[in-house]
Motif scaffolding. Structure first.
Motif, PDB file in Angstrom:
ATOM      1  N   ASP A 102      35.571 -39.234 -16.156  1.00 32.22           N
ATOM      2  CA  ASP A 102      36.074 -40.415 -15.345  1.00 32.22           C
ATOM      3  C   ASP A 102      35.220 -41.194 -14.110  1.00 32.22           C
ATOM      4  OD1 ASP A 102      37.741 -41.121 -13.737  1.00 32.22           O
ATOM      5  OD2 ASP A 102      39.157 -39.365 -13.144  1.00 32.22           O
ATOM      6  N   THR A 103      35.376 -42.250 -14.919  1.00 31.02           N
ATOM      7  CA  THR A 103      33.783 -42.967 -13.944  1.00 31.02           C
ATOM      8  C   THR A 103      34.619 -43.586 -12.292  1.00 31.02           C
ATOM      9  OG1 THR A 103      33.961 -45.340 -14.673  1.00 31.02           O
ATOM     10  CG2 THR A 103      32.966 -43.436 -16.064  1.00 31.02           C
ATOM     11  N   GLY A 104      35.670 -43.485 -12.254  1.00 34.79           N
ATOM     12  CA  GLY A 104      36.491 -43.873 -11.232  1.00 34.79           C
ATOM     13  C   GLY A 104      36.254 -42.716 -10.323  1.00 34.79           C
ATOM     14  N   TYR A 116      33.067 -43.064  -8.563  1.00 31.04           N
ATOM     15  CA  TYR A 116      32.577 -43.763  -7.397  1.00 31.04           C
ATOM     16  C   TYR A 116      33.542 -43.174  -6.413  1.00 31.04           C
ATOM     17  CZ  TYR A 116      30.837 -47.714 -10.782  1.00 31.04           C
ATOM     18  OH  TYR A 116      30.193 -47.929 -10.905  1.00 31.04           O
ATOM     19  N   ARG A 117      35.234 -42.943  -6.709  1.00 32.05           N
ATOM     20  CA  ARG A 117      35.517 -41.662  -5.328  1.00 32.05           C
ATOM     21  C   ARG A 117      34.952 -40.978  -4.648  1.00 32.05           C
ATOM     22  NH1 ARG A 117      41.298 -41.883  -5.715  1.00 32.05           N
ATOM     23  NH2 ARG A 117      42.103 -44.023  -7.575  1.00 32.05           N
ATOM     24  N   SER A 118      33.664 -40.163  -5.578  1.00 32.20           N
ATOM     25  CA  SER A 118      32.847 -38.894  -5.462  1.00 32.20           C
ATOM     26  C   SER A 118      31.723 -39.678  -4.234  1.00 32.20           C
ATOM     27  CB  SER A 118      32.423 -38.374  -5.725  1.00 32.20           C
ATOM     28  OG  SER A 118      33.704 -37.941  -6.519  1.00 32.20           O
ATOM     29  N   VAL A 120      25.361 -49.823  -5.497  1.00 37.20           N
ATOM     30  CA  VAL A 120      25.704 -48.672  -5.843  1.00 37.20           C
ATOM     31  C   VAL A 120      25.673 -48.155  -7.482  1.00 37.20           C
ATOM     32  CG1 VAL A 120      27.656 -47.699  -5.459  1.00 37.20           C
ATOM     33  CG2 VAL A 120      26.722 -48.713  -3.477  1.00 37.20           C
ATOM     34  N   ARG A 121      26.248 -49.955  -8.080  1.00 38.59           N
ATOM     35  CA  ARG A 121      26.681 -49.382  -9.594  1.00 38.59           C
ATOM     36  C   ARG A 121      25.335 -49.234 -10.477  1.00 38.59           C
ATOM     37  NH1 ARG A 121      31.442 -51.266 -10.132  1.00 38.59           N
ATOM     38  NH2 ARG A 121      31.700 -50.857 -12.044  1.00 38.59           N
ATOM     39  N   ALA A 122      24.197 -50.013  -9.590  1.00 38.62           N
ATOM     40  CA  ALA A 122      22.877 -50.016 -10.372  1.00 38.62           C
ATOM     41  C   ALA A 122      22.594 -48.001 -10.282  1.00 38.62           C
ATOM     42  CB  ALA A 122      21.494 -50.884  -9.631  1.00 38.62           C
ATOM     43  N   GLY A 161      37.101 -45.969 -17.429  1.00 36.11           N
ATOM     44  CA  GLY A 161      36.313 -46.533 -16.126  1.00 36.11           C
ATOM     45  C   GLY A 161      37.296 -48.184 -16.383  1.00 36.11           C
ATOM     46  N   ARG A 162      35.951 -49.321 -15.918  1.00 40.46           N
ATOM     47  CA  ARG A 162      36.198 -51.253 -15.479  1.00 40.46           C
ATOM     48  C   ARG A 162      35.555 -51.439 -16.286  1.00 40.46           C
ATOM     49  NH1 ARG A 162      39.074 -48.251 -12.809  1.00 40.46           N
ATOM     50  NH2 ARG A 162      40.290 -48.824 -11.098  1.00 40.46           N
ATOM     51  N   ASP A 163      34.054 -51.041 -16.508  1.00 41.38           N
ATOM     52  CA  ASP A 163      33.213 -51.512 -17.006  1.00 41.38           C
ATOM     53  C   ASP A 163      32.370 -51.059 -18.754  1.00 41.38           C
ATOM     54  OD1 ASP A 163      32.326 -49.813 -15.746  1.00 41.38           O
ATOM     55  OD2 ASP A 163      29.929 -51.239 -14.381  1.00 41.38           O
ATOM     56  N   ILE A 164      32.973 -50.416 -18.985  1.00 43.76           N
ATOM     57  CA  ILE A 164      32.178 -48.922 -19.647  1.00 43.76           C
ATOM     58  C   ILE A 164      32.331 -50.226 -20.720  1.00 43.76           C
ATOM     59  CG2 ILE A 164      32.660 -46.767 -20.819  1.00 43.76           C
ATOM     60  CD1 ILE A 164      32.710 -46.870 -17.623  1.00 43.76           C
ATOM     61  N   GLU A 187      46.028 -56.421  -4.939  1.00 46.67           N
ATOM     62  CA  GLU A 187      44.610 -56.248  -3.614  1.00 46.67           C
ATOM     63  C   GLU A 187      43.724 -55.831  -4.613  1.00 46.67           C
ATOM     64  OE1 GLU A 187      42.392 -54.545   0.209  1.00 46.67           O
ATOM     65  OE2 GLU A 187      45.275 -54.544  -0.189  1.00 46.67           O
ATOM     66  N   ARG A 188      43.972 -54.162  -5.255  1.00 47.02           N
ATOM     67  CA  ARG A 188      42.744 -53.686  -6.039  1.00 47.02           C
ATOM     68  C   ARG A 188      42.472 -54.571  -6.746  1.00 47.02           C
ATOM     69  NH1 ARG A 188      41.719 -47.906  -7.424  1.00 47.02           N
ATOM     70  NH2 ARG A 188      43.584 -47.243  -6.864  1.00 47.02           N
ATOM     71  N   ASP A 189      43.441 -54.808  -7.796  1.00 49.51           N
ATOM     72  CA  ASP A 189      42.624 -55.912  -9.050  1.00 49.51           C
ATOM     73  C   ASP A 189      41.841 -56.968  -8.589  1.00 49.51           C
ATOM     74  OD1 ASP A 189      44.697 -54.587 -10.860  1.00 49.51           O
ATOM     75  OD2 ASP A 189      46.302 -55.904 -10.844  1.00 49.51           O
TER      76      ASP A 189
HETATM   77  O1   DC Z   1      40.405 -45.528 -11.890  1.00 50.87           O
HETATM   78  P1   DC Z   1      40.667 -45.329 -10.440  1.00 50.87           P
HETATM   79  O2   DC Z   1      41.306 -45.717  -9.762  1.00 50.87           O
HETATM   80  O3   DC Z   1      40.160 -43.838 -10.083  1.00 50.87           O
HETATM   81  O4   DC Z   1      38.825 -45.954  -9.505  1.00 50.87           O
HETATM   82  C1   DC Z   1      38.790 -46.389  -7.899  1.00 50.87           C
HETATM   83  C2   DC Z   1      37.586 -47.659  -8.070  1.00 50.87           C
HETATM   84  O5   DC Z   1      36.297 -47.198  -8.883  1.00 50.87           O
HETATM   85  C3   DC Z   1      38.408 -48.373  -8.394  1.00 50.87           C
HETATM   86  O6   DC Z   1      38.888 -49.725  -7.561  1.00 50.87           O
HETATM   87  C4   DC Z   1      37.610 -49.690  -9.521  1.00 50.87           C
HETATM   88  C5   DC Z   1      35.945 -48.565  -9.462  1.00 50.87           C
HETATM   89  N1   DC Z   1      35.454 -48.326 -10.493  1.00 50.87           N
HETATM   90  C6   DC Z   1      34.203 -49.370 -10.852  1.00 50.87           C
HETATM   91  O7   DC Z   1      34.300 -50.338  -9.823  1.00 50.87           O
HETATM   92  N2   DC Z   1      34.123 -49.269 -12.321  1.00 50.87           N
HETATM   93  C7   DC Z   1      33.886 -48.203 -12.639  1.00 50.87           C
HETATM   94  N3   DC Z   1      33.755 -48.088 -14.297  1.00 50.87           N
HETATM   95  C8   DC Z   1      35.659 -47.817 -13.019  1.00 50.87           C
HETATM   96  C9   DC Z   1      36.094 -46.800 -10.959  1.00 50.87           C
END
Ligand code: DC
Length: 230
Positions: A30-32, A35-37, A108-110, A129-132, A183-185
């Motif tokens: 769970d890559t989200g 980022y949350r951590s 951070v992403r890097a 995730g979002r960018d997997i 907003e998050r989208d």
């Molecule tokens: O899926 P989530 O709600 O747990 O993700 C939390 C935040 O992390 C979300 O707003 C975007 C970011 N995220 C990201 O940028 N890339 C990912 N692969 C996963 C999450």
């Protein structure tokens, strides 16, 4: 084998990813939660969510592991050599907003790229995730982009909060959740680095009107097809 599942907040990705992982016997990354951590650690260590370099230092030292059992993918983070379970803490709504802010910083992403690749390639994995499918595992064997309407996603997030019963916190109104999702989208899709977007070779699954069971079946079928050499 990597099954990449990307999509916007609240499309039911977490549950679907967990069910697919359990059905296939894959680990769930769970890559989200990663980022949350980082957002949670920053809060603990007094690092601001707009301090890209400070956050990247935290991200580079992050030690994280998951334990999938029943309905929970428990999250454990090591801080100063001391492991702590943060499963509930990282699910708090403000940490979700923090994660979205934190994830917009390129350093951070890097810093998190190698960590995700190492955990994901260590065994057969469902990576959520979002960018997997686009950035982290562009060579993933199967890619799915899971989405649903904003209204449906707000309804699901609300139900999820009700289920989880976030301790010491008042449940937000559904309209507030909907506004938060929009907003998050906008932030997740508009950022300069690795914005939320569908990989050209991903399968689009719109689950607004599909049952969870049907979504899980459709995704598992994609993987089984691939495993058979299809
Ligand atoms: O899926 P989530 O709600 O747990 O993700 C939390 C935040 O992390 C979300 O707003 C975007 C970011 N995220 C990201 O940028 N890339 C990912 N692969 C996963 C999450």
């Amino acid at each position: 084998m990597i099954l990449a599942i990307d999509g916007p907040a609240g499309a039911g990705k977490s549950t679907v990813s967990r069910l697919v992982a359990q059905r296939l016997g894959f680990q769930l990354l769970d890559t989200g939660a990663i980022y949350r951590s980082v957002a949670w650690m920053a809060r603990q260590e007094g690092v601001a969510w707009d301090d890209g370099e400070g956050l990247a230092r935290l991200a580079a030292g992050l030690q994280i592991r998951f334990e999938l059992s029943g309905e929970t993918n428990a999250v454990f983070v090591s801080v100063d050599g001391q492991e702590e379970e943060v499963t509930r803490e990282v699910r708090a709504p403000e940490i979700g907003q923090g994660a979205s802010e934190v994830s917009a910083h390129p350093p951070v992403r890097a810093a998190l790229l190698e960590l995700q690749r190492r955990i994901g390639r260590s065994e057969d994995s469902v990576v959520e995730g979002r960018d997997i499918g686009t950035v982290v595992f562009p060579d993933a064997e199967v890619k799915v982009f899971l989405t649903a309407s904003v209204e449906e996603r707000a309804r699901r997030r609300y139900a999820q909060y009700m289920d989880e019963g976030i301790e010491g916190m008042r449940l937000p109104e559904i309209e507030v959740i909907e506004a938060e999702i929009r907003e998050r989208d906008a932030r997740d899709m508009g950022r300069a680095v690795a914005p939320l977007s569908m990989a050209a070779d991903a399968v689009l699954v719109d689950c607004t009107a599909l049952s969870q069971g049907a979504v899980v079946e459709a995704i598992a079928a994609q993987v089984e097809e691939k495993l058979k050499g299809g």
